[in-house]
Design a protein around this motif. Structure first.
Motif, PDB file in Angstrom:
ATOM      1  N   ILE A  62       0.995  -1.042  -0.237  1.00  0.00           N
ATOM      2  CA  ILE A  62      -0.027   0.118  -0.153  1.00  0.00           C
ATOM      3  C   ILE A  62       0.903   1.250   0.266  1.00  0.00           C
ATOM      4  CG2 ILE A  62      -1.808   1.270   1.333  1.00  0.00           C
ATOM      5  CD1 ILE A  62      -2.914  -1.719   2.077  1.00  0.00           C
ATOM      6  N   MET A  63       2.032   1.472   1.162  1.00  0.00           N
ATOM      7  CA  MET A  63       2.600   2.252   0.825  1.00  0.00           C
ATOM      8  C   MET A  63       3.678   2.730  -0.147  1.00  0.00           C
ATOM      9  SD  MET A  63       3.363   2.447   5.268  1.00  0.00           S
ATOM     10  CE  MET A  63       4.748   3.679   4.988  1.00  0.00           C
ATOM     11  N   GLN A  64       4.079   1.942  -0.973  1.00  0.00           N
ATOM     12  CA  GLN A  64       4.692   2.035  -2.277  1.00  0.00           C
ATOM     13  C   GLN A  64       4.135   1.756  -3.153  1.00  0.00           C
ATOM     14  OE1 GLN A  64       7.361  -1.438  -1.209  1.00  0.00           O
ATOM     15  NE2 GLN A  64       8.269  -0.280  -0.059  1.00  0.00           N
ATOM     16  N   VAL A  65       2.553   1.858  -3.274  1.00  0.00           N
ATOM     17  CA  VAL A  65       1.926   1.459  -4.786  1.00  0.00           C
ATOM     18  C   VAL A  65       2.143   2.507  -5.893  1.00  0.00           C
ATOM     19  CG1 VAL A  65      -0.225   2.527  -3.703  1.00  0.00           C
ATOM     20  CG2 VAL A  65      -0.176   0.801  -5.821  1.00  0.00           C
ATOM     21  N   ASP A  66       2.563   3.774  -5.598  1.00  0.00           N
ATOM     22  CA  ASP A  66       3.100   4.529  -6.602  1.00  0.00           C
ATOM     23  C   ASP A  66       4.654   3.903  -6.797  1.00  0.00           C
ATOM     24  OD1 ASP A  66       0.809   6.572  -6.344  1.00  0.00           O
ATOM     25  OD2 ASP A  66       2.053   7.383  -4.921  1.00  0.00           O
ATOM     26  N   GLN A  67       5.540   3.528  -6.365  1.00  0.00           N
ATOM     27  CA  GLN A  67       6.356   2.829  -6.962  1.00  0.00           C
ATOM     28  C   GLN A  67       6.358   2.217  -7.863  1.00  0.00           C
ATOM     29  OE1 GLN A  67       9.860   4.521  -6.202  1.00  0.00           O
ATOM     30  NE2 GLN A  67       9.409   6.250  -5.441  1.00  0.00           N
ATOM     31  N   LEU A  68       5.225   0.995  -7.431  1.00  0.00           N
ATOM     32  CA  LEU A  68       5.072   0.049  -8.813  1.00  0.00           C
ATOM     33  C   LEU A  68       4.457   0.281  -9.601  1.00  0.00           C
ATOM     34  CD1 LEU A  68       4.155  -2.618  -5.199  1.00  0.00           C
ATOM     35  CD2 LEU A  68       6.669  -1.709  -6.659  1.00  0.00           C
ATOM     36  N   LEU A  69       3.412   1.033  -9.518  1.00  0.00           N
ATOM     37  CA  LEU A  69       2.410   1.840 -10.939  1.00  0.00           C
ATOM     38  C   LEU A  69       3.914   1.088 -12.413  1.00  0.00           C
ATOM     39  CD1 LEU A  69       0.429   4.702  -9.525  1.00  0.00           C
ATOM     40  CD2 LEU A  69       0.127   2.352 -10.718  1.00  0.00           C
TER      41      LEU A  69
END
Length: 682
Positions: free
Chosen positions: A305-312
């Protein structure tokens, strides 16, 4: 009432967390550390009267899709109906309306008061979807448009795709009515409404076998009902069996649970789902081994959840996927092989006419300016593309890739190689004429600066430097219907869109960043040597986007920014030591623990854990910094240490050894940049 953007040092930060937890039933659960993560990025706006918190707005900047996403908007009961929500939304709009496309959020349709707030402010409901809550609820996806020019339009449909381990689904079932759930093992954040816009959460068919083993029929029925909130993966059973067998070397044991673990991981691998979410300590402890062998990353829910932007966009560029790929021109193919390419890459299922496709291939072979290429992996043809080199453009007439597991990575690499080719010449644009492309490939074209015009993607190339007052004239040449306001952050976005255009006079940070010769070699050597995909070592392919790790001190870089890379030290193996060798854009700065940063950024493929471990001095509890950068231009004329010092002194700066990043002004940057690109000031 005072409105301000805050970080975790603000005196009202604890009140923000308390207000959020008090209203978690309607806001959704936020993982432990989630508030801190948003505060670290100054993505919390508060309203207060100096003594009391009236409300807060927590948001995310989704740069990839040029939008702001609202996570929480919460007003204390005693302040409701007093315009606090409007004040917070206006603050958000005021800061970002000249930079991004708009604001998105998801809100339950039965929240009438909240819906009226969105509607009154100017949001419109674009779509209705089912929420992931335990009971059946629906969400409206609301959108507030900043009316940015079409130059910045991007797709809004891509999501992170992740498989939920069965233990996550069981914990979600158990936590529905739980009075207390350990923060370390609370998966309810996965049900948050805002996450629906960003993540497609899935379950494997193996979940039904695990449910069938539950002798409590009522509980099993409840678990089965919960699955309807997620997407079932489509899994090739025969491929899964093979991977399950291979996984026995990593996940041993003969129990039903051990077999299910192997099937769950195998389902993730064969369905090409890039992320697996679990609380299973055994799997998390083995994730380094699993991730090294397969194109898969394993997270617990909080990390995800906290890294979802990185994983996009994590799956777009995976250099390790491209090992073993070689290129041939079609002139080296036999007629039988060429016929095979036509048959293999003809898009029959999409309604393409085979004679028309065959005629296009023949035309590219026969005309002098046309070139056809095939890419092979272990002898098997996996990609087929053709270009026409015209006087002012390179036209990509066709680009077909049949190997789905590396489709995005290979598409990314081919486009980057054509970009490098055009930057060496005087051509003004790249025309992408291939019609049969995926949504992910459209996103990649957008990242490179292609714009859709009359159903054709075009990348305009401006290999020049202009003053910001002249930008409107440049844009008018390519996009007559578009006007862009004189806003520095927006103009930087224009600069990246029209790369390698450079705009003078922008008030943005610029740094000279030292890099050790070894890492300069890893990141830049192939480009300096003039090598590319055609014959280069696939393990060291030039990447459009990458990450460089360094210590946290002595300065904190700000982004977005420009970077000039200075190769430090004296190394006879590296001819450009003590020189500035390249320019990039700094797009993100991440500070955190070594293992966390390495795990989220390992897809870039340059650094190994041993390198990070050495950087942090074997202390995995010390913070390090990761600099994410893109649009790297390797200079044809590296700038020597002596010349750099000469320019520094001429501009009133002292000599510098560049032991750490050094901030410079616009004037110094452009003097150095021009020397590196053209060996002279233009």
């Amino acid at each position: 009432m005072t409105i301000e953007f805050i970080d975790s040092r603000n005196g009202f930060f604890e009140d923000v967390k308390a207000l959020g937890r008090k209203n978690s039933a309607t806001l959704g659960f936020m993982p432990e550390g989630g508030f801190e993560d948003h505060a670290r990025n100054k993505c919390i706006i508060i309203a207060h009267d100096g003594k009391t918190l009236a409300g807060y707005l927590m948001f995310r900047v989704v740069s990839r899709f040029s939008r702001i996403s609202i996570v929480h908007l919460c007003v204390s009961e005693e302040y409701r109906g007093k315009g606090i929500s409007t004040d917070l939304l206006n603050a958000l709009k005021s800061k970002y309306e000249k930079v991004y496309r708009g604001i998105s959020l998801s809100c339950r349709t039965d929240f009438d008061y909240a819906s009226s707030v969105w509607r009154d402010f100017g949001f419109v409901p674009r779509e209705k979807v089912r929420s992931r809550s335990y009971e059946v609820n629906y969400l409206n996806r609301w959108w507030y448009d900043f009316n940015q020019p079409d130059l910045f339009s991007v797709a809004l449909t891509s999501k992170v795709k992740a498989l939920l381990d069965m233990n996550i689904i069981v914990k979600l079932r158990e936590s529905e009515n739980a009075d207390y759930v350990s923060p370390q093992e609370d998966p309810r954040g996965l049900l948050a409404d805002w996450l629906i816009d960003e993540a497609e959460l899935c379950f494997a068919p193996e979940a039904f076998n695990e449910i069938d083993r539950d002798e409590n029929l009522q509980r099993a029925a409840k678990t089965r009902a919960l699955l309807s909130s997620f997407t079932q993966l489509k899994v090739d059973v025969e491929k899964q069996k093979k991977v399950v067998k291979d996984l026995e070397q990593i996940i041993s044991g003969k129990s039903d649970n051990d077999l299910s673990d192997r099937k769950q991981i195998a389902s993730c691998i064969v369905s090409q789902t890039p992320y697996f979410i679990t609380y299973d300590e055994g799997l998390i402890n083995k994730r380094d081994i699993i991730e090294k062998q397969y194109s898969l990353q394993i997270y617990n829910p909080q990390e995800f959840i906290m890294q979802v932007d990185q994983l996009l966009h994590g799956e777009e560029y995976l250099p390790n996927q491209l090992i073993g790929i070689a290129s041939d021109s079609v002139s080296k193919l036999s007629p039988q092989e060429l016929s095979m390419c036509v048959n293999r890459f003809w898009m029959q299922k999409d309604g393409e006419d085979k004679p028309t496709f065959s005629a296009l291939v023949s035309e590219l072979i026969n005309k002098s300016e046309g070139k056809l290429y095939v890419l092979k992996r272990h002898g098997d043809t996996i990609a087929f593309y053709g270009i026409t080199e015209k006087e002012e453009s390179i036209d990509i007439e066709l680009l077909r890739i049949c190997d789905k597991d590396i489709c995005n990575a290979l598409f990314f690499q081919i486009i980057s190689e054509i970009m490098k080719r055009i930057l060496k010449g005087e051509k003004k644009r790249i025309v992408f004429g291939e019609k049969y492309i995926t949504d992910n490939q459209k996103d990649i074209l957008d990242k490179f600066g292609f714009v859709l015009q009359n159903d054709i993607y075009i990348k305009f190339v401006y290999n020049i430097i202009v003053a910001k007052e002249e930008v409107s004239n440049i844009i008018h040449q390519s996009y007559p219907s578009i006007t862009v306001e004189n806003n520095d952050r927006l103009l930087l976005a224009v600069e990246r869109k029209l790369f390698p255009l450079k705009i003078k006079g922008l008030n943005i940070p610029t740094y000279i960043v030292p890099i050790k010769p070894y890492w300069a070699g890893q990141l830049f050597d192939l480009a300096i040597a003039g090598e590319d995909l055609f014959g280069a070592n696939p393990e060291k392919l030039w990447s459009f986007e990458n990450v460089y790790y360094r210590h946290t001190k002595p300065i904190t870089e700000k982004y977005p920014a420009r970077i000039l890379w200075y190769v430090s030290g004296k190394d006879v193996r590296y001819s450009h030591a003590k020189s500035i060798v390249a320019s990039s854009y700094l797009t993100e700065v991440m500070t955190g623990k070594p293992k966390d940063l390495f795990h989220v950024n390992r897809r870039y493929g340059i650094y190994e854990w041993k390198d990070i471990y050495k950087l942090c001095g074997s202390d995995i509890n010390t913070d390090i910094r990761a600099l994410k950068f893109c649009h790297t231009e390797v200079f044809e004329y590296p700038i020597s240490f002596a010349k750099i010092q000469e320019i520094f002194i001429a501009n009133g700066r002292k000599r510098n050894t560049f032991a750490s990043p050094v901030e410079i002004n616009d004037t110094i940057y452009f003097q150095l940049y021009q020397l590196g690109r053209w060996k002279e000031q233009k």
